[in-house]
Design a protein around this motif. Structure first.
Motif, PDB file in Angstrom:
ATOM      1  N   LEU A  37       0.903  -1.175  -0.011  1.00 50.59           N
ATOM      2  CA  LEU A  37       0.029   0.028  -0.277  1.00 50.59           C
ATOM      3  C   LEU A  37       0.884   1.280   0.095  1.00 50.59           C
ATOM      4  N   ASP A  38       0.350   2.234  -0.812  1.00 51.50           N
ATOM      5  CA  ASP A  38       1.211   3.498  -0.804  1.00 51.50           C
ATOM      6  C   ASP A  38       0.883   4.323   0.573  1.00 51.50           C
ATOM      7  N   CYS A  39       1.798   4.535   1.437  1.00 52.48           N
ATOM      8  CA  CYS A  39       1.514   5.427   2.623  1.00 52.48           C
ATOM      9  C   CYS A  39       1.373   6.806   2.442  1.00 52.48           C
ATOM     10  N   GLU A  40       1.618   7.185   1.326  1.00 52.11           N
ATOM     11  CA  GLU A  40       1.323   8.686   0.748  1.00 52.11           C
ATOM     12  C   GLU A  40      -0.172   9.011   0.750  1.00 52.11           C
ATOM     13  N   LYS A  41      -0.979   7.917   0.464  1.00 50.40           N
ATOM     14  CA  LYS A  41      -2.386   7.940   0.043  1.00 50.40           C
ATOM     15  C   LYS A  41      -3.002   7.831   1.429  1.00 50.40           C
ATOM     16  N   CYS A  42      -2.388   7.363   2.733  1.00 46.14           N
ATOM     17  CA  CYS A  42      -3.074   7.062   3.834  1.00 46.14           C
ATOM     18  C   CYS A  42      -3.595   8.246   4.613  1.00 46.14           C
ATOM     19  N   ASP A  43      -4.657   8.407   5.109  1.00 43.59           N
ATOM     20  CA  ASP A  43      -5.121   9.602   5.641  1.00 43.59           C
ATOM     21  C   ASP A  43      -4.179   9.818   6.923  1.00 43.59           C
ATOM     22  N   ALA A  44      -3.798   8.824   7.741  1.00 40.91           N
ATOM     23  CA  ALA A  44      -2.844   9.204   8.834  1.00 40.91           C
ATOM     24  C   ALA A  44      -1.679   9.898   8.425  1.00 40.91           C
ATOM     25  N   ARG A  96      -7.488  13.895  11.362  1.00 44.57           N
ATOM     26  CA  ARG A  96      -7.042  13.151  12.354  1.00 44.57           C
ATOM     27  C   ARG A  96      -8.423  12.689  12.769  1.00 44.57           C
ATOM     28  N   GLU A  97      -9.072  13.799  13.331  1.00 47.84           N
ATOM     29  CA  GLU A  97     -10.506  13.226  13.987  1.00 47.84           C
ATOM     30  C   GLU A  97     -11.296  12.584  13.115  1.00 47.84           C
ATOM     31  N   LYS A  98     -11.340  12.802  11.952  1.00 47.78           N
ATOM     32  CA  LYS A  98     -12.500  12.055  10.889  1.00 47.78           C
ATOM     33  C   LYS A  98     -11.722  10.858  10.760  1.00 47.78           C
ATOM     34  N   THR A  99     -10.397  10.428  10.647  1.00 50.38           N
ATOM     35  CA  THR A  99      -9.906   9.225  10.509  1.00 50.38           C
ATOM     36  C   THR A  99     -10.102   8.362  11.689  1.00 50.38           C
ATOM     37  N   ALA A 100      -9.712   8.747  12.820  1.00 53.93           N
ATOM     38  CA  ALA A 100      -9.943   8.128  14.154  1.00 53.93           C
ATOM     39  C   ALA A 100     -11.407   7.881  14.307  1.00 53.93           C
ATOM     40  N   LYS A 101     -12.298   8.434  13.972  1.00 56.58           N
ATOM     41  CA  LYS A 101     -13.687   7.941  13.902  1.00 56.58           C
ATOM     42  C   LYS A 101     -13.960   6.960  12.897  1.00 56.58           C
ATOM     43  N   LEU A 102     -13.574   6.917  11.758  1.00 56.22           N
ATOM     44  CA  LEU A 102     -13.724   5.980  10.741  1.00 56.22           C
ATOM     45  C   LEU A 102     -13.062   4.662  10.890  1.00 56.22           C
ATOM     46  N   TRP A 103     -11.621   4.782  11.490  1.00 56.05           N
ATOM     47  CA  TRP A 103     -11.050   3.820  11.827  1.00 56.05           C
ATOM     48  C   TRP A 103     -11.605   3.025  13.085  1.00 56.05           C
ATOM     49  N   GLU A 150      -5.335  11.375  18.439  1.00 54.52           N
ATOM     50  CA  GLU A 150      -3.734  11.705  18.951  1.00 54.52           C
ATOM     51  C   GLU A 150      -3.248  10.190  18.363  1.00 54.52           C
ATOM     52  N   HIS A 151      -3.733   9.158  18.053  1.00 49.06           N
ATOM     53  CA  HIS A 151      -3.222   8.044  17.630  1.00 49.06           C
ATOM     54  C   HIS A 151      -3.002   8.125  16.145  1.00 49.06           C
ATOM     55  N   ILE A 152      -3.461   9.094  15.326  1.00 51.64           N
ATOM     56  CA  ILE A 152      -3.572   9.239  13.905  1.00 51.64           C
ATOM     57  C   ILE A 152      -2.313  10.187  13.702  1.00 51.64           C
ATOM     58  N   ASN A 153      -0.946   9.429  13.639  1.00 53.99           N
ATOM     59  CA  ASN A 153       0.174  10.252  13.344  1.00 53.99           C
ATOM     60  C   ASN A 153       1.127   9.155  12.819  1.00 53.99           C
TER      61      ASN A 153
END
Length: 115
Positions: free
Chosen positions: A15-22, A34-41, A52-55
């Motif tokens: 997978l291409d990390c550059e396309k990952c929301d994190a 970060r907030e949107k991605t945390a909610k979805l994940w 704060e986990h989305i880094n």
């Protein structure tokens, strides 16, 4: 066929990390993403994932990683134990059920592993 070097931003799984929301949230310091991605994940994984986990600087790049990428990803752990950059550098990758789950859902990951 001779293999070519793969970008350091291609994860062990292809997978291409550059396309990952994190990754995108990290490099742009985008708290809303970060907030949107945390909610979805959290919903997708039925797990408590906080903004704060989305880094993450990328699976194979130096720097911060999500908890999943750092310690839970079986493909990353396996690639590191076999001292290969990506699963595509392993002689057994085409028969690996773990990699198979990724490439079945991502033709781009398959192309990246075939580098």
């Amino acid at each position: 066929m001779e293999r070519t070097a793969v970008s350091s931003m291609i994860g062990c799984c292809g997978l291409d990390c550059e396309k990952c929301d994190a990754y995108i949230a990290t490099i742009n310091d985008d708290q809303a993403l970060r907030e949107k991605t945390a909610k979805l994940w959290s919903e997708l994984n039925n797990a408590p994932i906080l903004p704060e986990h989305i880094n993450c600087a990328g699976c194979r790049a130096d720097g911060v990683k999500t908890v999943f990428c750092e310690s839970l990803c079986e493909m990353r752990k396996c690639a590191r134990s076999r001292n290969v950059a990506t699963c595509g550098d392993c002689a057994e990758w085409r028969y690996c059920p773990t990699v198979g789950a990724i490439i079945a859902n991502s033709p781009a990951a398959l192309r990246n592993l075939e580098h």
